[in-house]
Enzyme design. Structure first.
Site, mmCIF file in Angstrom:
data_model
loop_
_atom_site.group_PDB
_atom_site.id
_atom_site.type_symbol
_atom_site.label_atom_id
_atom_site.label_comp_id
_atom_site.label_asym_id
_atom_site.label_seq_id
_atom_site.Cartn_x
_atom_site.Cartn_y
_atom_site.Cartn_z
ATOM 1 N N GLY A 48 -14.438 2.580 53.381
ATOM 2 C CA GLY A 48 -14.111 3.433 52.020
ATOM 3 C C GLY A 48 -13.143 4.549 52.569
ATOM 4 C CD GLN A 53 -11.844 9.986 54.054
ATOM 5 O OE1 GLN A 53 -12.292 9.110 53.417
ATOM 6 N NE2 GLN A 53 -12.390 10.059 55.432
ATOM 7 C CB CYS A 102 -16.519 9.797 58.700
ATOM 8 S SG CYS A 102 -15.268 10.443 57.508
ATOM 9 C CG LEU A 103 -11.785 5.860 58.041
ATOM 10 C CD1 LEU A 103 -10.794 5.374 56.790
ATOM 11 C CD2 LEU A 103 -11.685 4.935 59.117
ATOM 12 C CG HIS A 144 -19.926 8.291 54.176
ATOM 13 N ND1 HIS A 144 -20.181 8.564 55.330
ATOM 14 C CD2 HIS A 144 -18.350 8.471 54.084
ATOM 15 C CE1 HIS A 144 -19.284 8.942 56.082
ATOM 16 N NE2 HIS A 144 -17.936 8.908 55.283
ATOM 17 C CD GLU A 145 -16.049 6.414 51.574
ATOM 18 O OE1 GLU A 145 -14.982 7.041 51.365
ATOM 19 O OE2 GLU A 145 -16.236 5.938 52.669
ATOM 20 C CG HIS A 148 -15.490 12.110 52.349
ATOM 21 N ND1 HIS A 148 -14.871 12.895 52.960
ATOM 22 C CD2 HIS A 148 -15.508 10.808 52.779
ATOM 23 C CE1 HIS A 148 -15.189 12.100 54.401
ATOM 24 N NE2 HIS A 148 -15.546 10.864 53.918
HETATM 25 NI NI NI Z 1 -15.938 9.400 55.498
#
Ligand code: NI
Length: 178
Positions: A48, A53, A102-103, A144-145, A148
């Site tokens: 995701g 991000q 998480c990226l 989670h997404e 953000h």
């Molecule tokens: Ni994340």
């Protein structure tokens, strides 16, 4: 085009995302953004990605789970989709914990408990309002997404900091205990 993913510490990750203008859905700018998010997600091996991000401060996220085997273990599949201006309603407070990554927080995993039965309302890439119920691990992925988009990161939701681990230590000491 693959975009740079900003990391924890960058102020954009901590801002409330602005509503994505509905009239822009389907525009060239929109299509390019979605394509870039898809390219960036694929290049990173994530499941995701939220627009903030890649330093786009709007309420939009993409989710795609196509590999059954990932660092998260066996998980349900979700075809690529765009979620515009999503909101979450908790349908059942019963929560379950999963290790999240998480990226924007490379190489770190953390154990987070979240409600496991939610309703997601959003606008899709054809400007249609959609509503879906999500259970289990997928409910965690959506929360989670969409966190953000509220300026929140998973580490904000880790309640036991002993359950924060780098990837290698996660594999060595925590993975088998799930
Ligand atoms: Ni994340």
């Amino acid at each position: 085009m693959i975009r740079e993913i900003i990391r924890m510490g960058h102020p954009t990750l901590r801002q409330l995302a602005k509503p994505y203008p509905e009239e822009k859905i389907g525009s060239e700018e929109f299509l390019e953004l979605v394509e870039d998010m898809r390219d960036t997600l694929h290049a990173s091996g994530g499941i995701g990605l939220a627009a903030p991000q890649i330093e786009v401060p709007y309420s939009l996220a993409v989710i795609e789970i196509i590999n059954e085997e990932s660092r998260y273990g066996d998980i349900p599949l979700a075809p690529f989709a765009v979620y515009i201006n999503p909101t979450i309603t908790t349908l059942n407070e019963t929560s379950a914990g999963y290790w999240e990554g998480c990226l924007s927080i490379p190489n770190l995993m953390g154990y987070v408990e979240r409600p496991q039965h939610i309703k997601v309302d959003f606008t899709d890439e054809s400007s249609r309002p959609q509503s879906l119920e999500v259970d289990g691990f997928l409910a965690t992925v959506f929360q989670h997404e969409f966190d953000h988009l509220l300026g929140k990161l998973f580490i904000d939701r880790v309640t036991d900091t002993k359950k924060l681990a780098f990837d290698a230590e996660y594999r060595d000491f925590h993975l088998e205990q799930i």
